[in-house]
Design a protein around this motif. Structure first.
Motif, mmCIF file in Angstrom:
data_model
loop_
_atom_site.group_PDB
_atom_site.id
_atom_site.type_symbol
_atom_site.label_atom_id
_atom_site.label_comp_id
_atom_site.label_asym_id
_atom_site.label_seq_id
_atom_site.Cartn_x
_atom_site.Cartn_y
_atom_site.Cartn_z
ATOM 1 N N PRO A 1 -4.453 7.809 3.309
ATOM 2 C CA PRO A 1 -4.318 6.354 3.367
ATOM 3 C C PRO A 1 -3.788 5.912 4.719
ATOM 4 N N LEU B 1 -9.742 0.404 10.084
ATOM 5 C CA LEU B 1 -9.811 1.036 8.770
ATOM 6 C C LEU B 1 -11.236 1.017 8.251
ATOM 7 N N ARG C 1 0.825 -1.202 0.000
ATOM 8 C CA ARG C 1 0.000 0.000 0.000
ATOM 9 C C ARG C 1 0.862 1.256 0.000
ATOM 10 N N ALA D 1 -1.394 -0.784 5.563
ATOM 11 C CA ALA D 1 -2.110 -2.053 5.572
ATOM 12 C C ALA D 1 -1.764 -2.842 6.822
ATOM 13 N N ASP E 1 -12.727 1.796 2.463
ATOM 14 C CA ASP E 1 -11.917 2.379 1.391
ATOM 15 C C ASP E 1 -10.436 2.451 1.746
ATOM 16 N N GLY E 2 -10.051 1.918 2.909
ATOM 17 C CA GLY E 2 -8.647 1.881 3.291
ATOM 18 C C GLY E 2 -8.157 3.103 4.035
#
Length: 209
Positions: A47, A82, A4, A50, A85-86
């Motif tokens: 963001p 999360l 990511r 991950a 949508d991340g």
């Protein structure tokens, strides 16, 4: 670097984005936070790293309380995850909501960045837990009481403002050689059409003995 972060870094490189942060960087003429009828914290375009497998660590203990004397912050800390949508989730949108610790980040006192987020304000209630976060300065101290009753202490090394559309994911979430802390809230100018702030305030802190 996980996939990511690698993808996000490549996107920034393609756009030719260059970010610097010396003291408080005001990427968009950062005004004092304001409470408006439309004001609400969002994490648009921010963001999150991950989830990654972690080895058992005797120093891992979830945060329970955050104290920042310099700006009068004394709050409980609750775990968050999360969104689909991340992007990072947030605590409930209320002025009395606690700060939120991203459960897949390091715990305070453990090697790596511990990620704690909080609201700056709400339309209904006004100033929230991280309303004064932007006022922190290099050298200010932060303490986090952990669930095992130990306390992890940190010292601020940088406070920066980044446009949400150019959030430096690797700088904020990337690996660190020792325990570190990242505090994140919204800031910068307010986009009344979208009902959200255009930037994020990020406090970088490192562990102290």
């Amino acid at each position: 670097m996980n996939r990511r972060l690698a993808v996000f870094s490549a996107v920034l490189a393609a756009l030719g984005v260059t970010l610097t942060a010396l003291g408080l960087v005001t990427d968009d003429a950062l005004p004092p936070p304001e409470t408006t009828e439309a004001a609400a914290l969002t994490w648009e375009n921010v963001p999150a790293p991950a989830p990654s497998a972690t080895r058992p660590n005797p120093r891992r203990s979830t945060p329970a309380r955050l104290d920042i004397a310099a700006i009068g912050v004394h709050t409980a800390v609750s775990p968050i995850g999360l969104r689909p949508d991340g992007t990072l989730d947030t605590p409930p949108l209320r002025s009395d909501s606690p700060a939120g610790w991203y459960r897949n980040s390091s715990t305070p006192g453990e090697t790596g960045p511990a990620i704690i987020v909080g609201h700056v304000d709400t339309a209904r209630d006004g100033p929230a837990v991280f309303f004064r976060l932007r006022e922190l300065r290099t050298g200010d101290t932060i303490s986090v009481r952990r669930s095992d009753r130990t306390v992890a202490n940190f010292r601020v090394v940088k406070v920066a403002s980044y446009l949400k559309k150019a959030f430096p994911s690797e700088e904020v979430y990337g690996a660190t050689p020792g325990p570190s802390l990242r505090l994140i809230t919204c800031g910068g100018s307010f986009d009344r059409d979208r009902g959200s702030y255009r930037s994020n305030i990020v406090v970088f802190a490192t562990a102290t003995p």
